[in-house]
Design a protein around this motif. Sequence first.
Motif, PDB file in Angstrom:
ATOM      1  N   SER A 248       7.752 -18.364   2.487  1.00  0.00           N
ATOM      2  CA  SER A 248       6.906 -17.245   2.071  1.00  0.00           C
ATOM      3  C   SER A 248       5.552 -17.405   2.741  1.00  0.00           C
ATOM      4  O   SER A 248       5.093 -18.516   2.976  1.00  0.00           O
ATOM      5  N   VAL A 249       4.913 -16.291   3.010  1.00  0.00           N
ATOM      6  CA  VAL A 249       3.604 -16.287   3.640  1.00  0.00           C
ATOM      7  C   VAL A 249       2.644 -15.526   2.737  1.00  0.00           C
ATOM      8  O   VAL A 249       2.942 -14.419   2.296  1.00  0.00           O
ATOM      9  N   SER A 250       1.493 -16.124   2.469  1.00  0.00           N
ATOM     10  CA  SER A 250       0.479 -15.452   1.659  1.00  0.00           C
ATOM     11  C   SER A 250      -0.248 -14.434   2.525  1.00  0.00           C
ATOM     12  O   SER A 250      -0.648 -14.741   3.656  1.00  0.00           O
ATOM     13  N   ILE A 251      -0.377 -13.215   1.995  1.00  0.00           N
ATOM     14  CA  ILE A 251      -1.116 -12.184   2.720  1.00  0.00           C
ATOM     15  C   ILE A 251      -2.184 -11.611   1.792  1.00  0.00           C
ATOM     16  O   ILE A 251      -1.959 -11.435   0.603  1.00  0.00           O
ATOM     17  N   PRO A 252      -3.358 -11.347   2.333  1.00  0.00           N
ATOM     18  CA  PRO A 252      -4.387 -10.705   1.513  1.00  0.00           C
ATOM     19  C   PRO A 252      -3.973  -9.283   1.186  1.00  0.00           C
ATOM     20  O   PRO A 252      -3.461  -8.560   2.038  1.00  0.00           O
ATOM     21  N   ALA A 253      -4.175  -8.917  -0.058  1.00  0.00           N
ATOM     22  CA  ALA A 253      -3.787  -7.578  -0.490  1.00  0.00           C
ATOM     23  C   ALA A 253      -4.723  -7.122  -1.598  1.00  0.00           C
ATOM     24  O   ALA A 253      -5.465  -7.915  -2.173  1.00  0.00           O
ATOM     25  N   ALA A 254      -4.663  -5.838  -1.870  1.00  0.00           N
ATOM     26  CA  ALA A 254      -5.459  -5.278  -2.955  1.00  0.00           C
ATOM     27  C   ALA A 254      -4.676  -4.146  -3.604  1.00  0.00           C
ATOM     28  O   ALA A 254      -3.930  -3.431  -2.934  1.00  0.00           O
ATOM     29  N   LEU A 255      -4.845  -4.035  -4.909  1.00  0.00           N
ATOM     30  CA  LEU A 255      -4.384  -2.850  -5.625  1.00  0.00           C
ATOM     31  C   LEU A 255      -5.621  -1.994  -5.846  1.00  0.00           C
ATOM     32  O   LEU A 255      -6.660  -2.503  -6.283  1.00  0.00           O
TER      33      LEU A 255
ATOM     34  N   ALA B 119      -1.313   7.353  -9.618  1.00  0.00           N
ATOM     35  CA  ALA B 119      -0.971   6.477  -8.504  1.00  0.00           C
ATOM     36  C   ALA B 119      -1.863   5.245  -8.422  1.00  0.00           C
ATOM     37  O   ALA B 119      -3.021   5.260  -8.824  1.00  0.00           O
ATOM     38  N   ALA B 120      -1.280   4.208  -7.879  1.00  0.00           N
ATOM     39  CA  ALA B 120      -2.022   3.015  -7.478  1.00  0.00           C
ATOM     40  C   ALA B 120      -1.699   2.805  -6.005  1.00  0.00           C
ATOM     41  O   ALA B 120      -0.571   3.060  -5.569  1.00  0.00           O
ATOM     42  N   ARG B 121      -2.675   2.378  -5.254  1.00  0.00           N
ATOM     43  CA  ARG B 121      -2.448   2.135  -3.829  1.00  0.00           C
ATOM     44  C   ARG B 121      -2.417   0.631  -3.595  1.00  0.00           C
ATOM     45  O   ARG B 121      -3.309  -0.091  -4.022  1.00  0.00           O
ATOM     46  N   ALA B 122      -1.372   0.166  -2.930  1.00  0.00           N
ATOM     47  CA  ALA B 122      -1.279  -1.234  -2.530  1.00  0.00           C
ATOM     48  C   ALA B 122      -1.651  -1.308  -1.053  1.00  0.00           C
ATOM     49  O   ALA B 122      -1.060  -0.608  -0.227  1.00  0.00           O
TER      50      ALA B 122
ATOM     51  N   TRP C 228       0.762   1.476   0.695  1.00  0.00           N
ATOM     52  CA  TRP C 228       1.845   2.116  -0.048  1.00  0.00           C
ATOM     53  C   TRP C 228       1.274   2.663  -1.330  1.00  0.00           C
ATOM     54  O   TRP C 228       0.473   1.995  -1.989  1.00  0.00           O
ATOM     55  N   PHE C 229       1.697   3.854  -1.697  1.00  0.00           N
ATOM     56  CA  PHE C 229       1.312   4.410  -2.994  1.00  0.00           C
ATOM     57  C   PHE C 229       2.414   4.091  -3.988  1.00  0.00           C
ATOM     58  O   PHE C 229       3.599   4.299  -3.710  1.00  0.00           O
ATOM     59  N   LEU C 230       2.007   3.559  -5.128  1.00  0.00           N
ATOM     60  CA  LEU C 230       2.928   3.163  -6.182  1.00  0.00           C
ATOM     61  C   LEU C 230       2.568   3.908  -7.457  1.00  0.00           C
ATOM     62  O   LEU C 230       1.412   4.259  -7.673  1.00  0.00           O
TER      63      LEU C 230
END
Length: 134
Positions: free
Chosen positions: A16-23, A32-35, A48-50
Motif C-alpha cells: 500500500s502507498v500513502s497518498i495525501p488526500a482531503a475530503l 456531496a462530499a469531494r474527495a 471524485w464526488f461522493l
Amino acid sequence: MAHELPVLLVLSYDLSVSIPAALQYDADDPYAARAVFHTLDQSGTVEWFLSRDMLAQALSEHTGHGDVRMWPTSDSGRDVVRVVLSSPAGSALLEFPAQGVESFLRETRSAVPPGTESSRFDLDAELAQLLAEN
C-alpha cells in the motif's frame, strides 16, 4: 471546509502507498462530499464526488454500486473505510481512516444538519437553469 487525511492506495495484498488526500464539503452542494487525491508523482490531483450519506453509511455497512463502493473494516488493528473507485481507465482500492471520516462528517453536519439539505438551494431556479442550457 476541507479535512486533510492520510489515505492508503492498496496496490496489492502486501503493498500500500500513502497518498495525501482531503475530503471537502461545500454547503452550497449539501448532498456531496469531494474527495481530492494527489497523484503519486505530486503533479496533479484526481477528484471524485461522493455522497455524504454514503460516506456515513460506509462507517457501519457495505454501500454503493457501480463506480463507487464502500465498506467498513479493520486492518492491522485500525478501523478503516475501504473505497473502490472505478472508471474506464481502471479502478483503485483506497483505505480512509474511519476516525477521519467520522470527524469530517461531524463538521459537515454542523454546517448542514442531515434532513435540511434541500433548504440550501432553490429547486425551481436550478431546474430553470438546466432547461435554459438545453
